[in-house]
Design an enzyme around this catalytic site. Structure first.
Site, PDB file in Angstrom:
ATOM      1  N   GLU A 143       0.779  -1.222   0.000  1.00 20.48           N
ATOM      2  CA  GLU A 143       0.000   0.000   0.000  1.00 20.48           C
ATOM      3  C   GLU A 143       0.819   1.286   0.000  1.00 20.48           C
ATOM      4  OE1 GLU A 143      -3.559   0.166  -0.150  1.00 20.48           O
ATOM      5  OE2 GLU A 143      -3.038  -1.858  -0.814  1.00 20.48           O
ATOM      6  N   SER A 432     -53.814 -29.339  -2.140  1.00 17.01           N
ATOM      7  CA  SER A 432     -54.254 -30.476  -1.320  1.00 17.01           C
ATOM      8  C   SER A 432     -53.378 -30.701  -0.097  1.00 17.01           C
ATOM      9  CB  SER A 432     -54.285 -31.741  -2.172  1.00 17.01           C
ATOM     10  OG  SER A 432     -55.283 -31.649  -3.168  1.00 17.01           O
TER      11      SER A 432
END
Length: 725
Positions: A143, A432
């Site tokens: 970084e 059902s």
């Protein structure tokens, strides 16, 4: 005639007299002064052509220089003021470390193993002394390799980034920003502005706005970064970065990410794990190992190369790390139960789940083996028995008889969070699959499993709707049948006739008490499942049948504890509620439903060597297909259909849903002892003769009592009148 000087009367030479001259006219004072000055200074060389050409540039340069140094002073004063302002408003490090607007929720399954995380996971405040040296080196190498040498900003890095952006066809301030770690910390802190819900944007949108690379924002970063450098040491700035950086999968900070991905402490990270975590920083969601492990490993290898180039790893260490890339922990690899986790988050109190500002630990009812079995079963059926390209969906719920949910699959895509959960959010007609509650009401009123009902043509006048005439799926009628046969064959006219005989209000109440308490149909079609429910509700209602007739409330949360506490804030041991039907009625119904699987519409659900019971369900035009059933151990429900209500093609509840149920339960019960169903044994059950009409319980004979005096006199009189003794 005038005399000449030599003439005269005197002797000798004559007197010489100068000729009288006129004084010159006086010059103007100014001209005389200029003349003297010009005489005093050396003559200026004449300007050549080149001099005239360069003269404007010389004037411009003098003007620029005058403006530049004055402007520089003004800018320096402004920057100094901005640095001082930011310095005064930056809080201490402890306040900056945990910048979450909400807490985290960590979920454990029934055995205590973590399987899911929600919210912003935070592993606690760490310092650079408390983390692995490899991690510090990886972050700095990837970084900001000059982190310990600059004052918070890097002109060289900014210039390089601008050059890279221009070469890539972007604007100089678009794309790579050349930001130092200090500037990235400034972004993470949003330049000292905290998220507020009243801003009209989500926390994610707020953070994205903070990271926008606009020119003005980059300008504002400079004094804030300088203020950070004045306020904190380099290690403290790095520590803030390690604590606040988002690393995907809900992990905020490297301590949380170490636990989330590797199940280890941030202090024990090895080089390859450190490199992988550091590699997540530019794009956490994209490089997250839970999303794509191979991509995360490739990114980690790049960071390892930077660590080697900058002297943080020897050649031997570098080669060893490359040969053994970081892998996920078993918990992170599991990635199952996402639908279940989302559901549990919705069932708990919002201030401790969705909107929690605390770190919460949840103990749940999930069984990861059952969850995996359900997911594998669904995948298997769709791969082997569903046409390729089908967009049909399915859902599965597995629970214990007390309502404890053991597995939940809300759709075919079983990975990830926040998806549409068809097990809990899809409200569909039940078909059902609703019929067992009609029979439950009848059995509780005194009918028996072998009572008879007529299956034949039926017409019912419905006010405002005309004549209602149900038909069977086979378009045939079977005459006088037992309740067991009517349920096994899923006969529609028999179910409607039974519902009308029992009473729709009673049927509604029984169904509602079992947990199907949404608004139900008013007409005779109630018996055929035209009302709606979710799969979770239907499965919970069937659990009430299995447990002997007691209602249950499905639950997934067993206990909830704040991190660091030992006493749970919430405890939940059972979902059992009130009794709905008598135990004997429930045992008879279980037997009747076992016939559905053994010889009725649900034979595809039959298990090898293990008794099972259930019921199929198919709605009008086959828009929904169901199979819900149970063994002696677990209840499972399966729904199948399209999200847009498109009719299924060639699918009924006794088809693919029954097969999904079968595959699920075979895997769930593999290697476990057989538990019998809690049902009657007709061969050993004494029962009254079959009846065709509604058999209300016969009145029991009352014990005779001695008649009083008035009764004896009346009997004697009546006996005399009618000739009886």
């Amino acid at each position: 005639m005038a005399k000449t000087p030599s003439s005269g009367t005197r002797r000798g030479k004559g007197r010489l007299v100068a000729e009288k001259r006129r004084a010159p006219l006086a010059e103007p004072r100014g001209r005389k002064t200029r003349a003297k000055t010009a005489a005093a200074k050396p003559a200026r060389p004449r300007r050549g052509l080149l001099g005239w050409v360069l003269w404007p540039f010389r004037v411009l340069l003098r003007l620029i220089w005058a403006l530049a140094w004055r402007g520089a002073v003004i800018v320096a004063l402004i920057v100094a003021g901005a640095v001082a302002y930011n310095y005064a408003r930056i809080p201490d490090m402890a306040s900056l470390a945990d910048g979450r607007a909400r807490g985290s929720v960590t979920m454990a399954d029934r055995s205590g193993e973590v399987f899911a995380w929600r919210g912003d996971n935070f592993g606690g405040l760490v310092t650079t002394e408390g983390v692995s040296e490899h991690l510090k080196n990886a972050v700095v190498a990837s970084e900001d390799k000059r982190f310990y040498r600059h004052l918070g900003i890097s002109p060289r890095g900014i210039a390089g980034a601008m050059r890279t952006n221009i070469q890539a066809g972007r604007g100089p301030f678009s794309g790579s920003g050349g930001s130092t770690i200090t500037q990235q910390v400034a972004k993470l802190l949003c330049l000292g502005t905290d998220w507020d819900p009243s801003l009209g944007m989500t926390e994610a949108e707020f953070e994205a706005d903070c990271r926008r690379g606009t020119v003005w924002r980059k300008v504002k970063e400079i004094p804030y970064a300088l203020a950070l450098e004045l306020k904190f040491t380099k290690d403290e700035i790095l520590a803030i970065y390690l604590n606040r950086a988002y690393l995907g999968a809900g992990a905020r900070g490297f301590a949380a990410a170490a636990q989330r991905y590797f199940g280890t402490s941030v202090a024990r990270l090895n080089p390859q794990q450190s490199a992988m975590l550091s590699g997540l920083l530019p794009a956490p969601s994209y490089f997250a190992p839970t999303a794509n492990l191979e991509r995360a490993q490739e990114r980690g290898a790049l960071v390892l190369g930077l660590m080697h180039e900058q002297g943080y790893l020897s050649s031997a260490e570098y080669q060893q790390a490359l040969a053994n890339p970081a892998t996920l922990s078993p918990a992170a690899r599991q990635d199952t139960g996402g639908y279940f986790a989302d559901w549990v988050m919705q069932t708990g109190p919002d201030f401790l789940t969705q909107d929690t500002t605390e770190d919460v630990l949840m103990r749940t009812t999930l069984d990861k083996d059952i969850q995996r079995a359900a997911e594998e079963a669904l995948e298997y059926v769709f791969e082997t028995k569903v046409r390729e390209g089908s967009e049909a969906q399915a859902a599965i719920v597995v629970m214990s008889a007390d309502g404890a949910v053991r597995a939940m699959v809300g759709g075919r895509n079983t990975r990830g969070a926040g998806q549409f959960n068809r097990a809990t959010q899809a409200i569909r007609q039940t078909g059902s699959a609703f019929k067992p509650f009609v029979y439950a009401a009848a059995l509780d009123l005194g009918w028996t499993y072998d009572s008879t009902v007529y299956d034949g043509p039926l017409s019912i006048q419905v006010p405002g709707s005309g004549t209602y005439s149900p038909e069977n799926y086979s378009r045939e009628f079977y005459g006088e049948v037992t309740l067991t046969e009517a349920l096994a064959r899923s006969l529609n006219t028999a179910a409607v006739r039974l519902s009308e005989n029992v009473g729709r209000d009673i049927v509604r109440k029984v169904a509602a008490d079992f947990g199907l308490d949404r608004e139900m149909a008013d007409g005779p079609a109630l018996a055929l499942g035209v009302s709606e429910a979710t799969l979770l509700e239907m499965t919970g209602a069937y659990a009430g049948i299995l447990n002997g007739g007691t209602s249950v409330t499905p639950y997934g949360l067993k206990s909830l504890t704040l991190r660091g506490d030992t006493t749970p804030l919430l405890d939940h041991d059972s979902g059992l509620g009130e009794r709905v039907i008598q135990t004997d009625a429930a045992r008879q119904l279980v037997y009747m439903m076992s016939r559905v699987v053994e010889e009725g519409t649900g034979t595809r659900a039959k298990l090898d060597g293990r008794p099972a019971a259930g019921k199929t369900g198919t709605t009008q035009a086959a828009r929904d297909a169901w199979f819900v059933g149970f063994t002696g151990d677990y209840v499972a429900g399966v729904w199948m259909g399209y999200d847009d209500n498109t009719p299924l093609t060639g699918v009924t509840g006794g088809g693919l849903p029954a097969e999904i149920w079968h595959e699920t339960m075979e895997r769930v019960h593999a290697g476990t002892p057989v538990t019998p169903l809690p049902m009657i044994d007709p061969a050993r059950t004494a029962r009254p003769a079959p009846q065709a009409q509604s058999p209300r319980p016969a009145p029991q004979p009352q014990p005779e009592r001695e008649p009083d005096l008035a009764e004896r006199i009346l009997r004697d009189v009546l006996g005399t009148v009618f000739g009886r003794n």
